[in-house]
Design an enzyme around this catalytic site. Sequence first.
Site, short mmCIF file in Angstrom:
data_model
loop_
_atom_site.label_atom_id
_atom_site.label_comp_id
_atom_site.label_asym_id
_atom_site.label_seq_id
_atom_site.Cartn_x
_atom_site.Cartn_y
_atom_site.Cartn_z
N HIS A 18 0.83 -1.17 -0.17
CA HIS A 18 0.14 0.10 0.10
C HIS A 18 0.91 1.20 0.11
CE1 HIS A 18 -4.02 2.15 1.33
NE2 HIS A 18 -2.96 3.04 0.96
N HIS A 20 1.56 5.43 -1.63
CA HIS A 20 1.06 6.47 -2.57
C HIS A 20 2.35 7.16 -2.94
CE1 HIS A 20 -2.93 7.06 -0.87
NE2 HIS A 20 -2.39 6.38 0.08
N LYS A 112 -9.23 -0.03 -5.86
CA LYS A 112 -9.34 0.42 -4.55
C LYS A 112 -10.67 1.33 -4.47
CE LYS A 112 -7.74 2.18 -0.78
NZ LYS A 112 -6.82 3.09 -0.34
N HIS A 150 -10.55 1.02 1.79
CA HIS A 150 -10.68 2.09 2.88
C HIS A 150 -11.58 2.15 3.77
CE1 HIS A 150 -8.94 6.07 4.56
NE2 HIS A 150 -10.20 6.03 5.03
N HIS A 188 -4.73 -0.58 5.64
CA HIS A 188 -4.26 0.04 6.93
C HIS A 188 -5.47 -0.08 8.09
CE1 HIS A 188 -7.02 2.90 4.81
NE2 HIS A 188 -6.18 3.37 4.20
N ASP A 261 1.48 2.67 3.38
CA ASP A 261 0.44 3.80 3.49
C ASP A 261 1.43 5.25 3.34
OD1 ASP A 261 -1.97 5.16 2.70
OD2 ASP A 261 -2.49 5.20 4.64
O1 DOR Z 1 -3.46 9.63 5.37
C1 DOR Z 1 -3.90 9.21 4.23
N1 DOR Z 1 -3.20 9.83 3.17
N2 DOR Z 1 -4.90 8.30 3.96
C2 DOR Z 1 -5.32 8.12 3.07
O2 DOR Z 1 -6.24 7.19 2.93
C3 DOR Z 1 -5.00 8.70 1.80
C4 DOR Z 1 -3.62 9.21 1.95
C5 DOR Z 1 -3.03 10.43 1.11
O3 DOR Z 1 -3.35 9.85 -0.44
O4 DOR Z 1 -2.45 11.28 1.24
ZN ZN Z 2 -3.32 5.16 1.44
#
Ligand code: DOR
Ligand code: ZN
Length: 360
Positions: A18, A20, A112, A150, A188, A261
């Site tokens: 997971h 970003h 997702k 999520h 998460h 995450d």
């Molecule tokens: O804290 C988070 N940041 N939770 C999420 O679900 C998305 C992520 C983000 O993309 O910044």
């Molecule tokens: Zn995330």
Amino acid sequence: MAAVTPARIRLTRPDDWHLHLRDGAVLHSVVLDSAQQFGRAIVMPNLKPPVLTTEDARAYRERILAALLQASEQAGAQVPAFDPLMTLYLTDRTSPDEIRRARDSGFVYGVKLYPAGATTHSDAGVTDLLGQCQATLAAMQDCGMPLLVHGEVTDPAVDVFDREAVFIERVMQPLRRAFPELKVVFEHLTTADGAAYVTQAEGPIAATLTPQHLLYNRNALFKGGLRPHWYCLPVLKRETHRLALLEAATSGNPRFFLGTDSAPHPRGAKEQDCGCAGCYTARHAMALYATAFESVGRLDRLEAFASLNGPAFYGLAPNSGTLTLERVANPIPQELPLGDDVIVPLAAGESLAWRIEAAA
Ligand code: DOR
Ligand code: ZN
């Protein structure tokens, strides 16, 4: 007898299930942090605009690989072997045909679910999962395409600390009754309720756990003042929940695996009157997890959590390389470069007991 802590541990090269990575200059700044530790990563689709189609995912994957090449050259580093496993962003309008295209592509590994309004860039998300997405979910179940969830309700009447537990009742259970063979990853996980649900549920379900939810409870958000760099969604919970998550991660149960995450936001986007959710953990990810596992004397279970359980759930082989961690003080810098800006990593200024020695 207390376990003796080794000076170094060698693991099968781990994966991040997971992550970003964003796009453009941010992608360029962060991609090496993940690729130097992880062989693969499930890449979240919440760009602006989101990754909606297989074609979007193909183009994004190419941008990731190009950024990796360029960032490695600029750092004078060898290009690490790193496979971005792409995902699509589920909306009320994602079609069953799109799911079949995704499956046929060979590079899309999940879809997702962001409940609309739940978190960063989730405004295009799903408004009513079982009302709007029946045919699409059926196609996913048929194709073996995992749904990455999520798991928070967005109902403003529900307390923010209860949104995961309420999601299990209102969404997860009806979803899994309707689609018992659908592969689901509860992303998460943050509560004892979530850990108990994933442990006991029948059928193909798993969960990812972040370093921040294994290492910190919600006191970290308020320690001596308001701490925006500990703010993520789902938000940190109380200590009893952290302990239940740590127990799940270190239990040896193959349903629990690593997903950082890691979610980069520039310093200014977090330190403002409405700061963004997301902790940046990619640079120190494996050192953070090793610290959590060591805290309960279970470093012997880190490899299963980081390197074996995830591929088994996704039907993939473990990576062939290794990653070695050594027990050496590893101070986390106050900030890191992020394009023309800076980012504050989780636990900036603290020191970890582990650092990466070598990847092979
Ligand atoms: O804290 C988070 N940041 N939770 C999420 O679900 C998305 C992520 C983000 O993309 O910044
Ligand atoms: Zn995330």
